[in-house]
Write an enzyme that holds these catalytic residues in place. Structure first.
Site, PDB file in Angstrom:
ATOM      1  N   CYS A 141      15.485   3.561  -2.185  1.00  0.00           N
ATOM      2  CA  CYS A 141      14.940   3.695  -3.541  1.00  0.00           C
ATOM      3  C   CYS A 141      14.221   2.409  -3.945  1.00  0.00           C
ATOM      4  CB  CYS A 141      16.054   4.019  -4.535  1.00  0.00           C
ATOM      5  SG  CYS A 141      15.459   4.245  -6.235  1.00  0.00           S
ATOM      6  N   CYS A 144      14.664   1.515  -7.615  1.00  0.00           N
ATOM      7  CA  CYS A 144      15.980   0.937  -7.907  1.00  0.00           C
ATOM      8  C   CYS A 144      16.070  -0.514  -7.456  1.00  0.00           C
ATOM      9  CB  CYS A 144      17.081   1.734  -7.203  1.00  0.00           C
ATOM     10  SG  CYS A 144      17.046   3.514  -7.483  1.00  0.00           S
ATOM     11  N   ASP A 145      15.584  -0.811  -6.261  1.00  0.00           N
ATOM     12  CA  ASP A 145      15.882  -2.085  -5.616  1.00  0.00           C
ATOM     13  C   ASP A 145      14.693  -3.009  -5.384  1.00  0.00           C
ATOM     14  OD1 ASP A 145      18.554  -1.289  -5.446  1.00  0.00           O
ATOM     15  OD2 ASP A 145      18.186  -0.227  -3.560  1.00  0.00           O
TER      16      ASP A 145
END
Length: 320
Positions: A141, A144-145
């Site tokens: 992701c 997300c990261d």
């Protein structure tokens, strides 16, 4: 407990799956006095249980570890009376009245309504190093990261629209995005493909696949091979993003719930309602676009409210 057809294991609402969607549905259903029973599944808490830092969920200004966040969700759901069984549901009959479900232990349960929040799992390449460096630079992701790798070089694998979107997202954070495409063209839409190829700091490697990752307790190099020439090289990078798709965990509903070709549950627009009366779906099992904890939680709220209103309508007296 109430009873139906002589069954003692009868519930007003059963929630299949946990994670942000399931726990949020449980919180709302429990506060509505529906006394929900949740089956947590094989991985209580969902994908966040294998996620380290979560910095993009509102209410945690300093960030929080994924497992700790899910523990907070669980405690809140239980505080209002949610009961949790730490096992998966392995078989369902959602077309019957009441709904019938069988747990992994062989116990049968019935329910007036069911909320599905079984989530989805990222597809991986299957190389051993993916597991070794999980949460140490390997991610599925970018949204997300990616933030953790600002100003660094990263690798992303994939050639579809998701990979293209994530490569462009990463290009705003990373110095260089090395994009590995196993064919000689992107599968992404023409407009997305054009944007990727126009991005100055996205370097596309055609006919190329990753076969290993190395580093001292974190991602430092990605080892790739050209599948036409056989030539190998090592790319210096701090992160390895896999964007080859997700697989929703919806197999046990096949043939009963309407799904798309990829297995995502189809819900009525703006609701959590499935094609079956009294059956609602939320979270990543029904979302192939956003796949974020905060959107999953939002649809969990929707599912509980939809279930509560549906149950109330079943109990309402029919006017003359």
């Amino acid at each position: 407990m109430s009873q139906a057809n002589g069954q003692s294991n009868h519930e007003k609402v059963i929630i299949i799956g946990s994670g942000p969607a399931g726990y949020t549905a449980a919180i709302y259903a429990a506060r509505a006095e529906l006394k929900p029973l949740m089956f947590s599944g094989m991985q209580p808490g969902g994908q966040l249980m294998i996620t380290t830092d979560v910095e993009n969920y509102p209410g945690y200004p300093e960030g929080i570890m994924g497992p700790e966040m899910m523990e907070d969700f669980r405690k809140q759901a239980e505080r209002f009376g949610t009961r949790i069984k730490y096992e998966p549901v392995v078989k369902v009959d959602l077309e019957s009245t009441p709904k019938r479900l069988w747990s992994d232990s062989g116990e049968e349960y019935t329910a007036d309504s069911v909320i599905i929040s079984t989530g989805a799992k990222a597809k991986w390449l299957g190389i051993e190093a993916e597991e070794k460096y999980a949460n140490k630079g390997v991610s599925a992701c970018a949204v997300c990261d990616g933030f953790f790798f600002r100003g660094k070089e990263v690798v992303i694998v994939g050639g579809g629209d998701t990979a293209a979107e994530e490569a462009l997202y990463l290009s705003k954070l990373a110095t260089t995005v090395h994009m590995l495409v196993r064919r000689d063209a992107l599968r992404a839409s023409k407009i997305m493909a054009a944007r990727v190829q126009a991005a100055e700091n996205v370097k596309v490697y055609w006919n190329t696949e990753a076969f290993d990752i190395s580093g001292d307790d974190k991602v430092e190099q990605v080892h790739v091979r050209n599948n036409k020439t056989g030539e190998e090289q090592a790319i210096d990078a701090s992160a390895f993003f896999v964007a080859i798709g997700h697989k929703p965990s919806t197999e046990i509903f096949d043939g009963q719930i309407t799904m798309d070709d990829a297995g995502y549950i189809i819900v009525d627009a703006g609701t959590s309602k499935t094609n079956l009366e009294g059956v609602f779906a939320c979270g990543d099992a029904a979302d192939k676009v956003y796949r974020q904890a905060v959107t999953a939680a939002g649809t969990g709220c929707m599912a509980a409210l939809d279930a509560e209103r549906w149950l109330a309508a079943q109990e309402a007296p029919v006017s003359a």
